[in-house]
Design a protein around this motif. Structure first.
Motif, mmCIF file in Angstrom:
data_model
loop_
_atom_site.group_PDB
_atom_site.id
_atom_site.type_symbol
_atom_site.label_atom_id
_atom_site.label_comp_id
_atom_site.label_asym_id
_atom_site.label_seq_id
_atom_site.Cartn_x
_atom_site.Cartn_y
_atom_site.Cartn_z
ATOM 1 N N TYR A 1 0.230 -4.264 -4.238
ATOM 2 C CA TYR A 1 -1.006 -3.356 -3.369
ATOM 3 C C TYR A 1 -1.044 -4.539 -2.943
ATOM 4 C CZ TYR A 1 -5.847 -2.867 -3.404
ATOM 5 O OH TYR A 1 -7.260 -3.294 -3.195
ATOM 6 N N SER A 2 -0.695 -5.926 -2.755
ATOM 7 C CA SER A 2 -1.265 -6.492 -1.949
ATOM 8 C C SER A 2 -0.664 -6.712 -0.072
ATOM 9 C CB SER A 2 -1.298 -8.591 -2.272
ATOM 10 O OG SER A 2 -0.856 -8.612 -2.666
ATOM 11 N N ARG A 3 0.718 -6.320 -0.347
ATOM 12 C CA ARG A 3 1.777 -5.974 0.702
ATOM 13 C C ARG A 3 0.820 -4.885 1.562
ATOM 14 N NH1 ARG A 3 7.385 -5.807 -0.691
ATOM 15 N NH2 ARG A 3 7.660 -5.465 1.823
ATOM 16 N N LEU A 4 0.919 -3.752 0.956
ATOM 17 C CA LEU A 4 0.674 -2.319 1.214
ATOM 18 C C LEU A 4 -0.870 -2.586 1.085
ATOM 19 C CD1 LEU A 4 2.316 -0.377 -1.031
ATOM 20 C CD2 LEU A 4 2.352 -0.027 1.100
ATOM 21 N N ARG A 5 -1.688 -2.502 1.331
ATOM 22 C CA ARG A 5 -2.794 -3.160 2.014
ATOM 23 C C ARG A 5 -3.628 -3.884 3.128
ATOM 24 N NH1 ARG A 5 -7.098 -0.179 1.034
ATOM 25 N NH2 ARG A 5 -7.502 -0.551 -1.415
ATOM 26 N N LEU B 1 -1.728 -1.566 5.813
ATOM 27 C CA LEU B 1 -2.821 -0.373 5.463
ATOM 28 C C LEU B 1 -4.172 -0.870 6.625
ATOM 29 C CD1 LEU B 1 -3.882 2.932 4.823
ATOM 30 C CD2 LEU B 1 -4.625 1.527 3.367
ATOM 31 N N ASN B 2 -4.695 -2.164 6.165
ATOM 32 C CA ASN B 2 -5.558 -2.768 7.141
ATOM 33 C C ASN B 2 -4.965 -2.656 9.196
ATOM 34 O OD1 ASN B 2 -8.174 -3.388 8.053
ATOM 35 N ND2 ASN B 2 -7.284 -5.822 7.127
ATOM 36 N N HIS B 3 -4.201 -2.829 8.485
ATOM 37 C CA HIS B 3 -3.784 -3.121 10.215
ATOM 38 C C HIS B 3 -2.975 -2.512 10.803
ATOM 39 C CE1 HIS B 3 -3.969 -6.839 8.492
ATOM 40 N NE2 HIS B 3 -4.424 -8.093 10.169
ATOM 41 N N LEU B 4 -2.514 -1.103 10.510
ATOM 42 C CA LEU B 4 -2.384 0.792 10.685
ATOM 43 C C LEU B 4 -3.251 1.025 11.083
ATOM 44 C CD1 LEU B 4 1.048 1.011 8.952
ATOM 45 C CD2 LEU B 4 1.036 0.362 11.141
ATOM 46 N N GLY B 5 -4.541 1.356 9.970
ATOM 47 C CA GLY B 5 -5.740 1.358 9.853
ATOM 48 C C GLY B 5 -5.890 3.203 9.351
ATOM 49 N N ARG C 1 -12.818 0.019 7.164
ATOM 50 C CA ARG C 1 -11.494 -0.256 7.192
ATOM 51 C C ARG C 1 -10.698 -1.121 6.010
ATOM 52 N NH1 ARG C 1 -10.093 -2.488 11.618
ATOM 53 N NH2 ARG C 1 -9.038 -3.555 11.191
ATOM 54 N N MET C 2 -11.045 -2.282 5.210
ATOM 55 C CA MET C 2 -10.627 -3.114 4.409
ATOM 56 C C MET C 2 -11.050 -2.341 2.570
ATOM 57 S SD MET C 2 -12.130 -6.363 6.838
ATOM 58 C CE MET C 2 -11.039 -7.574 5.614
ATOM 59 N N THR D 1 3.425 3.516 3.621
ATOM 60 C CA THR D 1 4.674 3.230 2.896
ATOM 61 C C THR D 1 6.195 2.458 3.231
ATOM 62 O OG1 THR D 1 3.451 4.505 0.902
ATOM 63 C CG2 THR D 1 5.853 4.231 0.393
ATOM 64 N N LEU D 2 6.825 3.153 3.790
ATOM 65 C CA LEU D 2 7.520 3.198 4.108
ATOM 66 C C LEU D 2 8.025 1.918 5.297
ATOM 67 C CD1 LEU D 2 9.113 6.933 4.239
ATOM 68 C CD2 LEU D 2 9.861 5.586 2.899
ATOM 69 N N THR D 3 6.677 2.481 6.144
ATOM 70 C CA THR D 3 7.275 0.950 6.986
ATOM 71 C C THR D 3 6.253 -0.091 6.614
ATOM 72 O OG1 THR D 3 5.086 1.686 7.555
ATOM 73 C CG2 THR D 3 6.826 2.521 8.927
ATOM 74 N N THR D 4 5.737 -0.120 6.005
ATOM 75 C CA THR D 4 5.900 -0.980 4.259
ATOM 76 C C THR D 4 6.783 -2.062 4.062
ATOM 77 O OG1 THR D 4 3.682 -1.243 4.252
ATOM 78 C CG2 THR D 4 4.286 -2.848 2.694
ATOM 79 N N LEU D 5 7.875 -1.036 3.251
ATOM 80 C CA LEU D 5 8.865 -1.412 2.455
ATOM 81 C C LEU D 5 10.560 -1.669 3.961
ATOM 82 C CD1 LEU D 5 8.500 0.854 -0.592
ATOM 83 C CD2 LEU D 5 7.835 -0.885 -0.327
ATOM 84 N N LEU D 6 10.219 -1.234 4.783
ATOM 85 C CA LEU D 6 11.870 -1.120 5.808
ATOM 86 C C LEU D 6 11.486 -1.657 6.821
ATOM 87 C CD1 LEU D 6 12.209 2.922 4.835
ATOM 88 C CD2 LEU D 6 14.034 0.973 4.231
#
Ligand code: PLP
Length: 403
Positions: free
Chosen positions: A230-234, A237-241, A59-60, A94-99
């Motif tokens: 990249y590290s914010r989104l990674r 993504l790893n936690h939303l899955g 997943r990571m 993407t949107l839930t990371t940025l907002l």
């Protein structure tokens, strides 16, 4: 390849994301594993702390998935990619990371249906304010920007009307207002349009469509420009899955090897089909970025290197004619989705957008006679012959002679 950045796109699609296999396999192997063993406890500790680079859990990060991520990032001219389980997973991540709650999002009014639902009903439930606007009009965007606007989200060409937003102008408006520009590049692919060149900050894709191209995988991709994003989104993504599997990554990576050939054929076929439709007596209007009649024809010429394979057109006979045509095509399949090697037709008023009701469809410029075609790579004369026979005037649904 020593310096893939100097290579042309036709070469990058074949060699992009090359995987350095210890056994020198030419094609990236499928690492069908959920987890990776540590040599010893110090190795495990070093991987977790980030001191050493390597694989822990799929997943990571997974080598097969990573090869595809590198490939799409190279094609877009970005820093890195993040493969997701679907295009919607890519957009949502993407949107839930940025907002965050209290932030404001500006979004194109012509977008993929589920993107519209995400923006108009799911994100607002989390306290994110959203304004939908015609992003082909920069003044309209400017007029809805607020102090808390963090993201401008654009799909171009938009779905299903193929309206085009000028990415250079939109990015200037977004950046002046302190917002990031996120672009859904699914319809064009990096072979025809590279949003980073025009100022975009993040590019998202449904891999399901042209990038994979064979209608056998659902997947998505986020491409970013720097390591911080990249590290914010990674992490998110790893936690939303919502990640992509190794096998599906392998299939998409394989599909991309023929992207240049396929897109050239999609563009050539769609251009011929669009001209045929424009001269057909049953057709009221045709919307295709490669026709001079497209309202943003000049913008398309500036920011894309080809018109793509999607056409929308209106039948003079409205709903009944649309239904009759859908029931009469033989070569073209009656199906949603797009971007595969096979031609697909779809009639929004009787299918994907039927539940909206006539009034809401009218507001979204989806007329009852609107038909959308994803033009495949078959022989173009065969496609044209099929559409022609399916549009015979006054075609009345034949009384069924058998059961
Ligand atoms: C299909 C599509 C999506 C969603 O992708 P999925 O892989 O189906 O989740 C998003 N944007 C556009 C433009 C699409 O065509």
């Amino acid at each position: 390849m020593k310096n893939p950045d100097d290579a042309s796109l036709e070469t990058k699609v074949v060699h992009g994301g090359a995987y350095r296999c210890p056994h020198m396999a030419v094609t990236p192997p499928i690492h069908q594993t959920s987890t990776f063993a540590f040599r010893d406890v110090d190795h495990g500790a070093a991987l977790f702390s980030g001191e050493e680079k390597g694989y822990i859990y799929s997943r990571m990060l997974n080598p097969t998935v990573e090869a595809l991520e590198e490939c799409v990032a190279e094609l877009e001219g970005g820093h890195a990619g993040l493969a997701c389980g679907s295009g919607m997973a890519a957009i949502n991540t993407t949107l839930t990371t940025l907002l965050c709650a209290g932030d404001h999002l500006v979004c194109s009014d012509a977008v993929y249906g589920p993107t519209c639902t995400l923006v108009e009903s799911i994100l607002p439930r989390c306290g994110i304010e959203c304004t939908v606007v015609d992003t082909s009009n920069a003044d309209a965007i400017q007029s809805v920007m607020r102090d808390n606007t963090k993201v401008v989200y654009v799909e171009t060409p938009g779905n299903p009307t193929l309206v085009i937003s000028d990415l250079e102008t939109v990015s200037q408006v977004a950046h002046r207002g302190g917002a990031l520009l996120v672009v859904d590049n699914t319809f064009m692919t990096p072979f025809l349009q590279q949003p980073f060149r025009w100022g975009a900050d993040i590019v998202v894709h449904s891999l399901t469509k042209f990038l994979n191209g064979h209608a056998d995988v659902v997947g998505g991709m986020i491409v970013v420009k720097d390591e911080d994003q990249y590290s914010r989104l990674r992490k998110q993504l790893n936690h939303l899955g919502g990640v992509l599997s190794p096998f599906d990554s392998f299939l998409v990576h394989r599909g991309i090897k023929t992207l240049a050939l396929r897109m050239e054929r999609h563009c050539a076929n769609a251009t011929r089909v669009a001209r045929f439709l424009e001269s057909h007596p049953e057709v009221e209007w045709v919307r295709f970025p490669g026709l001079k009649s497209h309202p943003q024809y000049e913008v398309a010429r500036k920011q894309t290197s080809g018109p793509g394979g999607m056409i929308s057109f209106g039948l003079k006979g409205g709903l009944a004619a649309g239904r009759a045509m859908m029931n009469s095509v033989k070569l073209c399949s009656l199906a949603v989705s797009l971007g595969g090697v096979e031609s697909l037709v779809q009639h929004p008023a009787s299918m994907t957008h039927a539940s909206m009701g006539a009034e809401a469809r009218r507001r979204a410029s989806i007329s009852d006679g609107l038909v959308r075609i994803s033009v495949g790579i078959e022989n173009v004369d065969d496609i044209i012959r099929d559409l022609d026979q399916a549009m015979q005037p006054n075609r009345i649904p034949a009384p069924s002679t058998c059961c």
